[in-house]
Write a protein that holds these residues in place. Structure first.
Motif, short mmCIF file in Angstrom:
data_model
loop_
_atom_site.label_atom_id
_atom_site.label_comp_id
_atom_site.label_asym_id
_atom_site.label_seq_id
_atom_site.Cartn_x
_atom_site.Cartn_y
_atom_site.Cartn_z
N LEU A 48 0.68 -1.26 0.06
CA LEU A 48 -0.04 -0.15 -0.13
C LEU A 48 0.86 1.28 0.07
O LEU A 48 0.67 2.20 -0.77
CB LEU A 48 -0.65 0.05 1.11
N ARG A 49 1.83 1.35 0.85
CA ARG A 49 2.77 2.57 0.90
C ARG A 49 3.44 2.72 -0.37
O ARG A 49 3.67 3.66 -0.85
CB ARG A 49 3.82 2.26 2.00
N GLU A 50 3.92 1.62 -0.82
CA GLU A 50 4.71 1.77 -2.16
C GLU A 50 3.79 2.28 -3.58
O GLU A 50 4.26 3.22 -4.23
CB GLU A 50 5.26 0.47 -2.77
N ALA A 51 2.48 1.97 -3.36
CA ALA A 51 1.65 2.34 -4.23
C ALA A 51 1.21 3.89 -4.15
O ALA A 51 0.94 4.46 -5.24
CB ALA A 51 0.22 1.54 -4.10
N VAL A 52 1.23 4.25 -2.77
CA VAL A 52 1.08 5.66 -2.69
C VAL A 52 2.19 6.56 -3.04
O VAL A 52 2.05 7.51 -3.74
CB VAL A 52 0.98 6.03 -1.25
N ARG A 53 3.40 6.23 -2.83
CA ARG A 53 4.58 6.70 -3.55
C ARG A 53 4.81 6.63 -5.00
O ARG A 53 4.86 7.61 -5.70
CB ARG A 53 5.92 5.88 -3.01
N LEU A 54 4.19 5.54 -5.61
CA LEU A 54 4.13 5.55 -7.16
C LEU A 54 3.08 6.52 -7.59
O LEU A 54 3.19 6.74 -8.98
CB LEU A 54 3.86 4.31 -7.56
N SER A 55 2.20 6.70 -6.88
CA SER A 55 0.98 7.30 -7.38
C SER A 55 1.59 8.92 -7.73
O SER A 55 0.90 9.76 -8.63
CB SER A 55 -0.25 7.79 -6.37
N GLY A 56 2.49 9.32 -7.05
CA GLY A 56 2.98 10.89 -7.26
C GLY A 56 2.23 11.87 -6.26
O GLY A 56 2.23 13.09 -6.64
N ILE A 57 1.26 11.44 -5.46
CA ILE A 57 0.42 12.37 -4.91
C ILE A 57 1.24 13.32 -4.13
O ILE A 57 0.61 14.44 -3.76
CB ILE A 57 -0.67 11.64 -4.05
N ALA A 58 2.32 13.11 -3.50
CA ALA A 58 3.14 13.63 -2.52
C ALA A 58 3.68 15.00 -3.40
O ALA A 58 3.76 16.08 -2.88
CB ALA A 58 4.35 13.02 -2.14
N GLY A 59 3.96 14.92 -4.60
CA GLY A 59 4.08 16.05 -5.40
C GLY A 59 3.10 17.16 -5.96
O GLY A 59 3.22 18.10 -6.32
N GLN A 60 1.76 16.53 -5.63
CA GLN A 60 0.49 17.58 -5.87
C GLN A 60 0.06 18.08 -4.86
O GLN A 60 -0.70 19.11 -4.89
CB GLN A 60 -0.49 16.34 -6.55
N VAL A 61 0.37 17.55 -3.67
CA VAL A 61 -0.21 18.01 -2.35
C VAL A 61 0.83 18.66 -1.60
O VAL A 61 1.64 17.94 -0.96
CB VAL A 61 -0.99 16.87 -1.44
N PRO A 62 0.97 19.97 -1.32
CA PRO A 62 1.94 20.47 -0.75
C PRO A 62 1.84 20.07 0.92
O PRO A 62 0.86 20.23 1.56
CB PRO A 62 1.52 22.17 -0.86
N GLY A 63 3.10 19.78 1.36
CA GLY A 63 3.15 19.60 2.75
C GLY A 63 2.60 18.05 3.34
O GLY A 63 2.60 17.89 4.45
N LEU A 64 2.01 17.42 2.22
CA LEU A 64 1.59 15.96 2.60
C LEU A 64 2.92 14.93 2.85
O LEU A 64 3.85 14.90 2.03
CB LEU A 64 1.05 15.44 1.57
N ASP A 65 2.73 14.41 4.07
CA ASP A 65 4.16 13.33 4.27
C ASP A 65 3.35 12.10 4.11
O ASP A 65 2.79 11.48 5.09
CB ASP A 65 4.67 13.85 5.78
N VAL A 66 3.72 11.57 3.06
CA VAL A 66 3.23 10.08 2.66
C VAL A 66 3.81 8.99 3.31
O VAL A 66 3.13 8.00 3.23
CB VAL A 66 3.10 9.81 1.19
N GLU A 67 5.06 9.39 3.99
CA GLU A 67 5.56 8.05 4.84
C GLU A 67 4.92 8.08 6.18
O GLU A 67 4.85 7.02 6.93
CB GLU A 67 6.98 8.50 4.97
#
Length: 105
Positions: A31-50
């Motif tokens: 699940l965590r890898e899928a979130v990283r692969l989605s690229g959402i961290a680059g679209q949402v300022p300040g979001l810590d996907v980890e």
């Protein structure tokens, strides 16, 4: 022959905006890898996907680094609570009690 891919969605929402990203991942992707692969961290300022808690269809997943995605999963990133829900209920109940007490006078 190409490797089979699993379609999943990664979603995140704030009070102002929602993000829903669809992607195909390899079987065995966590699940965590899928979130990283989605690229959402680059679209949402300040979001810590980890650090964000993750869930699937509204149910929190405690082992997102270990659990593999399934076809059609909707992976949700959760924001931290700003206020404890129990405390809000207590405050609301106290307010109602004060109103009724005042009305009895």
């Amino acid at each position: 022959m190409s490797e089979r891919r699993l379609p999943v969605e990664v979603v995140y929402a704030t009070a102002e905006q929602q993000w829903l990203l669809a992607l195909d991942v390899a079987p065995g992707t966590t699940l965590r890898e899928a979130v990283r692969l989605s690229g959402i961290a680059g679209q949402v300022p300040g979001l810590d996907v980890e650090a964000c808690p993750l869930g699937i269809f509204g149910k929190v997943v405690s082992d997102a680094e270990q659990q593999a995605v399934s076809e059609g999963d909707r992976i949700e990133l959760y924001r931290p609570l700003l206020v404890d829900p129990k405390e809000v209920r207590k405050q609301r109940a106290a307010k109602v009690a004060r109103v009724f007490k005042k009305a009895k006078r």
